[in-house]
Design a protein around this motif. Structure first.
Motif, PDB file in Angstrom:
ATOM      1  N   ALA A 269       0.832  -1.202   0.000  1.00 35.02           N
ATOM      2  CA  ALA A 269       0.000   0.000   0.000  1.00 35.02           C
ATOM      3  C   ALA A 269       0.863   1.247   0.000  1.00 35.02           C
ATOM      4  N   ALA A 270       0.481   2.223  -0.818  1.00 40.77           N
ATOM      5  CA  ALA A 270       1.089   3.557  -0.790  1.00 40.77           C
ATOM      6  C   ALA A 270       0.088   4.499  -0.137  1.00 40.77           C
ATOM      7  N   PHE A 271       0.593   5.374   0.703  1.00 44.72           N
ATOM      8  CA  PHE A 271      -0.262   6.308   1.449  1.00 44.72           C
ATOM      9  C   PHE A 271       0.100   7.744   1.108  1.00 44.72           C
TER      10      PHE A 271
ATOM     11  N   ARG B 186      -2.003   4.790  -9.692  1.00 49.40           N
ATOM     12  CA  ARG B 186      -1.186   3.672  -9.232  1.00 49.40           C
ATOM     13  C   ARG B 186       0.280   4.092  -9.119  1.00 49.40           C
ATOM     14  N   THR B 187       0.525   5.369  -8.949  1.00 52.32           N
ATOM     15  CA  THR B 187       1.881   5.901  -8.987  1.00 52.32           C
ATOM     16  C   THR B 187       2.124   6.811  -7.781  1.00 52.32           C
ATOM     17  N   GLY B 188       3.356   6.772  -7.271  1.00 54.86           N
ATOM     18  CA  GLY B 188       3.765   7.699  -6.220  1.00 54.86           C
ATOM     19  C   GLY B 188       3.235   7.336  -4.842  1.00 54.86           C
ATOM     20  N   GLY B 189       3.369   8.294  -3.932  1.00 54.12           N
ATOM     21  CA  GLY B 189       2.947   8.079  -2.551  1.00 54.12           C
ATOM     22  C   GLY B 189       3.972   8.639  -1.576  1.00 54.12           C
ATOM     23  N   ASP B 190       3.480   9.242  -0.482  1.00 54.51           N
ATOM     24  CA  ASP B 190       4.372   9.781   0.550  1.00 54.51           C
ATOM     25  C   ASP B 190       5.010   8.652   1.360  1.00 54.51           C
TER      26      ASP B 190
ATOM     27  N   ALA C  56      -3.229   9.764   7.451  1.00 53.23           N
ATOM     28  CA  ALA C  56      -2.707   9.233   6.191  1.00 53.23           C
ATOM     29  C   ALA C  56      -3.816   8.423   5.532  1.00 53.23           C
ATOM     30  N   ALA C  57      -3.907   8.513   4.213  1.00 53.15           N
ATOM     31  CA  ALA C  57      -4.946   7.787   3.478  1.00 53.15           C
ATOM     32  C   ALA C  57      -4.307   6.929   2.395  1.00 53.15           C
ATOM     33  N   ILE C  58      -4.856   5.765   2.188  1.00 53.28           N
ATOM     34  CA  ILE C  58      -4.307   4.880   1.158  1.00 53.28           C
ATOM     35  C   ILE C  58      -4.448   5.543  -0.213  1.00 53.28           C
ATOM     36  N   ARG C  59      -3.337   5.612  -0.933  1.00 49.96           N
ATOM     37  CA  ARG C  59      -3.352   6.196  -2.279  1.00 49.96           C
ATOM     38  C   ARG C  59      -3.622   5.106  -3.306  1.00 49.96           C
ATOM     39  N   TRP C  60      -2.920   4.012  -3.172  1.00 46.54           N
ATOM     40  CA  TRP C  60      -3.178   2.827  -4.013  1.00 46.54           C
ATOM     41  C   TRP C  60      -2.669   1.602  -3.265  1.00 46.54           C
ATOM     42  N   SER C  61      -3.150   0.462  -3.678  1.00 48.00           N
ATOM     43  CA  SER C  61      -2.643  -0.763  -3.069  1.00 48.00           C
ATOM     44  C   SER C  61      -2.639  -1.877  -4.107  1.00 48.00           C
ATOM     45  N   GLN C  62      -1.853  -2.884  -3.833  1.00 48.62           N
ATOM     46  CA  GLN C  62      -1.687  -3.976  -4.799  1.00 48.62           C
ATOM     47  C   GLN C  62      -1.567  -5.296  -4.058  1.00 48.62           C
ATOM     48  N   LEU C  63      -2.389  -6.247  -4.451  1.00 49.58           N
ATOM     49  CA  LEU C  63      -2.275  -7.614  -3.943  1.00 49.58           C
ATOM     50  C   LEU C  63      -1.431  -8.420  -4.912  1.00 49.58           C
TER      51      LEU C  63
END
Lengths: 417, 417
Positions: free
Chosen positions: A72-74, A170-174, A202-209
């Protein structure tokens, strides 16, 4: 919220005549029993054990690869540095418990019935399942909280490579958290509980299983196959290769310039979501497929060799073969530790599976690892006909949490640059 | 396609001086070895064995639930009935091999190097992993190929239930294939190869990956927990309960009206993608959560009882408690066999996980199973505050493939109605 107050049916507790104290005891007992169940491992099952959370390096990098991933990116939403640090401390405490197979908080359902549970509960009764949680800090974080001076030079923004077709969502994230486990429910539970704890900060920006090998169904230590059907990772850096890890993966104090001493013992992560055009691939001839990789499909031997682990003779391969172009010999020795997982995320609306490789690469310095490698691959790799990079992120992975008083981000937020 | 002809580097075969015959032999040998590896099970590992494909009923319904799911709905794109039947025969042959742990075709990489491989390869070296493949026919299929007269009355179109928020791109389908396996790569491989075989005749409309319990990490036969943290499936029909299966799951010749004798031994499947608003749920109090379900969260006991498997006393629960409303006693005995899987499909663009339950229910007659049940639940269930149905499909699941000469759909396409 559904309101039940004053409804006609008495609650279970009212029926049993339980008071608050009795309830708390009952809940604590239930939580305690569950905690025991999660740590009472079958010693014959390596898939069920706990991975040590503390150490010089974060777990989840050199740790033997687990079967499943939830990444997960936040985006950090708080503007208060103290609140951000407090969240990281709370995350660390939760991560320490979850990786040990324990629920978040003092017990799964401790506290008052009037409050939300300390833990969401879906991992109760499951074993630790080798869960590792690995945190990272993205370039955008260094634009916040007065951290600009601590951004390591090794944490470069990636350029747009030829063929990139990046989806901003689906790109980036703090921040990122990589959860690896042999049980997807344990990995999903961990990310979900960190997101819950971070609510408002903090909020989920994208996530990947992602999925990979399965301990229970893959005999021995076979090299797993990617969704193109080829063995993938034959010559990867093993977690036991201390010298290669030191040389290629772990950041030393001076690596990232004067402002990155806080990264000593850390690493740098590049994450790329690589979509495979599997329908096109599946209609390519075996010859074409083997030419593209530079290995045979059955046993995984490099061109001209007979066994998977034979040293590749690069000049025997097509000039644009993937293995040839990605080899350190072709890239001034550039070497990365790969930790990729396959993904299949439904369909793309055009009757094709949205499937591919979620590529994770750890390295001592992005400028000497992924960057030169991908410059070469994006320009020339025969594989480009069949893949597309659709997501991208880069993170500074801080050193490990030393002990029970240490926390994720301490060296970034409290030490001198 | 990348063209390598005339490139400067010789191919591996040219280097070795292999002719076509030698190549074919080498490929066959490699494929054969891989096939052996996939069937050479560790007898101690129940997770690795093969499930019998043939039988009176299709496997994957009463079969003990495997850990992972890949479910796909297809649109039939050919208008030629003969071509459709031929595809179903080819699918059957592939399913027979894959469920036995063998690659599609005569060997993984048999045939010519100039042709695409018979099998995509990513399951080579993996065990059979209890793979089951279960086919179904959606209502829309009966509008094609002159099949209108064979549509069973039991296969009703579902009405729009209150609260439904169905996404067309996750709804319906002429065909479905449910792939269940203890290894996600084995399940994904199976659907992908059926899609590949069906190219030009059927296209994937939507697909769903799901996860559940993990044999290797879940001790004993614990009831798995859903993503709301509650035990789910405590009173489900077990595969060993022959009488309940006969009464509630297997279709008899006369069930669906005069036109459904071909369904004898089959069943009806309702698939619903149920999104959970887990962020909202996670902020609800423990009391609220337990009231909503009618069970406690720790051990799973029904309200007023102390153990999970105690018979529920429905009147002790809130009138809108999920367990109370879904119980056969509240629904004139309506009983379904549930086979749901949790899913987490990244995020929804609003910082929330796209997670929930992919609900699969098998029943003898949709009109006596899911339909009355969901009418009641959609109108009154306290759980509706926290969930939303976002995908829906219903399928007639034909009887099992009897033997090596039988095929999926034979009774539909060749027998009298």
């Amino acid at each position: 919220m559904t309101q039940h107050e004053g409804g006609p049916a008495p609650s279970r507790r009212a029926l049993l005549g339980w008071g608050g104290a009795g309830l708390a005891l009952g809940a604590a007992a239930a939580g305690g029993a569950a905690a025991v169940a999660r740590t009472n491992d079958d010693p014959n099952s390596t898939a069920s054990s706990a991975v040590e959370f503390h150490g010089a390096h974060q777990a989840g990098i050199a740790t033997p690869v687990q079967d499943r991933l939830h990444f997960a990116a936040f985006d950090v939403t708080t503007e208060d540095r103290g609140e951000f640090a407090a969240m990281l401390k709370e995350w660390t405490a939760a991560a320490r418990r979850m990786t040990a197979g324990k629920p978040v908080g003092d017990g799964a359902f401790g506290g008052l019935a009037e409050a939300p549970p300390d833990d969401t509960g879906e991992a109760l009764g499951l074993r630790p399942s080798r869960l590792t949680l690995t945190i990272g800090f993205g370039p955008s974080l260094f634009g916040k909280f007065g951290l600009a001076g601590k951004r390591p030079e090794a944490l470069v923004d990636l350029p747009r490579f030829p063929g990139d077709n990046l989806d901003k969502s689906r790109t980036g994230g703090d921040l990122c958290v990589q959860a690896c486990s042999d049980d997807p429910q344990v990995a999903v539970h961990a990310i979900r509980n960190l997101a819950r704890i971070g609510f408002g900060k903090a909020a989920i920006r994208w996530s990947q299983l992602g999925f990979g090998k399965t301990s229970s169904t893959t005999p021995g230590a076979q090299t797993p196959r990617n969704l193109m059907g080829f063995k993938d990772g034959t010559r990867n850096i093993a977690g036991t290769e201390t010298d290669r890890l030191k040389k290629f993966v772990w950041a030393a104090a001076a690596d990232g310039g004067a402002n990155s001493a806080w990264m000593s013992g850390g690493s740098y992560l590049v994450a790329r979501r690589i979509r495979m055009n599997i329908e096109t691939w599946d209609r390519a001839s075996l010859q074409e497929q083997e030419d593209v990789f530079g290995r045979d499909k059955g046993v995984g031997a490099p061109v001209g060799k007979s066994k998977e682990h034979d040293a590749p003779f690069l000049k025997a391969m097509k000039p644009d073969a993937h293995v040839r172009l990605a080899h350190p010999e072709s890239n001034d020795g550039a070497t990365i530790l790969r930790r990729g997982y396959s993904f299949t995320d439904g369909t793309d609306g055009l009757g094709r599976l949205d499937a591919g490789l979620f590529f994770l690469a750890y390295q001592r310095d992005v400028r000497k690892g992924f960057l030169p490698l991908q410059r070469r691959l994006s320009a020339s790799d025969a594989l480009n006909e069949y893949i597309q990079h659709v997501g991208s992120a880069v993170f500074a992975i801080p050193p490990g949490v030393r002990d029970k008083d240490d926390w994720w981000g301490r060296t970034l937020l409290t030490e001198e640059g």
